[in-house]
Design a protein around this motif. Structure first.
Motif, PDB file in Angstrom:
ATOM      1  N   CYS A   9       4.011   2.536  47.978  1.00 43.11           N
ATOM      2  CA  CYS A   9       4.783   3.379  48.887  1.00 43.11           C
ATOM      3  C   CYS A   9       4.402   4.852  48.743  1.00 43.11           C
ATOM      4  N   LEU A  16       0.389   9.063  55.253  1.00 42.83           N
ATOM      5  CA  LEU A  16       1.145   9.530  56.419  1.00 42.83           C
ATOM      6  C   LEU A  16       1.246  11.049  56.448  1.00 42.83           C
ATOM      7  N   VAL A  66       6.755  11.966  63.966  1.00 43.40           N
ATOM      8  CA  VAL A  66       6.858  10.543  63.645  1.00 43.40           C
ATOM      9  C   VAL A  66       6.246  10.255  62.271  1.00 43.40           C
ATOM     10  N   CYS A  67       5.046  10.784  62.024  1.00 46.80           N
ATOM     11  CA  CYS A  67       4.393  10.551  60.726  1.00 46.80           C
ATOM     12  C   CYS A  67       5.198  11.155  59.584  1.00 46.80           C
ATOM     13  N   ILE A  70       8.298   8.872  58.893  1.00 46.73           N
ATOM     14  CA  ILE A  70       7.918   7.653  58.190  1.00 46.73           C
ATOM     15  C   ILE A  70       7.448   7.966  56.775  1.00 46.73           C
ATOM     16  N   THR A  73      10.360   8.321  54.523  1.00 48.60           N
ATOM     17  CA  THR A  73      10.932   7.003  54.250  1.00 48.60           C
ATOM     18  C   THR A  73      10.167   6.314  53.125  1.00 48.60           C
TER      19      THR A  73
END
Length: 148
Positions: A9, A16, A66-67, A70, A73
């Protein structure tokens, strides 16, 4: 298993982050998109390339948000599945640097200096030390087992 998930992750968060930075450079940077459009369509498509460039800049601007969303996250998931926030931060940052170098070369033709590669290599060696040394919790568990 959760430690490997945390590292994965963190690496995804770095990727990202690099994609968000590349999207921002495409959206706000020089006329990369217009130049590429003219290279593909030729000189006769000057007006069409201007509109295509504007539309792609808007899309890339949206990709930045958006990147980043994410990325945060994945970073939060990495923190949840790891014992150390320092390990997650260093892993994410190192993967961001590496992916930024590859994306810079691929998208913008950038070439990094030898000094940059030496610096990232030292960072990766530190990251390797962080991932291979046992955590404080693991050390305490081993000490308790030895005392019994």
């Amino acid at each position: 298993m959760p430690l490997a998930l945390g590292a994965t992750c963190a690496i995804a968060a770095g990727l990202l982050g690099a994609l968000a930075a590349s999207s921002a450079k495409l959206a706000l940077g020089d006329d990369y998109l217009k130049i590429d459009c003219q290279a593909v369509l030729g000189e006769i498509a000057g007006e069409a390339c201007m509109w295509v460039s504007v539309i792609l800049q808007i899309v890339c601007g949206g990709l930045v948000f958006v990147c980043n969303a994410i990325m945060w996250t994945f970073f939060a998931k990495a923190l949840r599945h790891s014992f150390s926030s320092a390990t997650v931060t260093v892993t994410s940052t190192a993967s961001n640097f590496i992916f930024s170098a590859f994306l810079g070369r691929l998208l913008f033709g950038e070439i990094d200096d030898l000094l940059w590669w030496i610096g990232i290599s030292i960072s990766l060696l530190g990251l390797l030390l962080l991932h291979t040394t046992p955590s404080l919790l693991q050390q305490q568990i081993c000490l308790k087992k030895k005392k019994k």
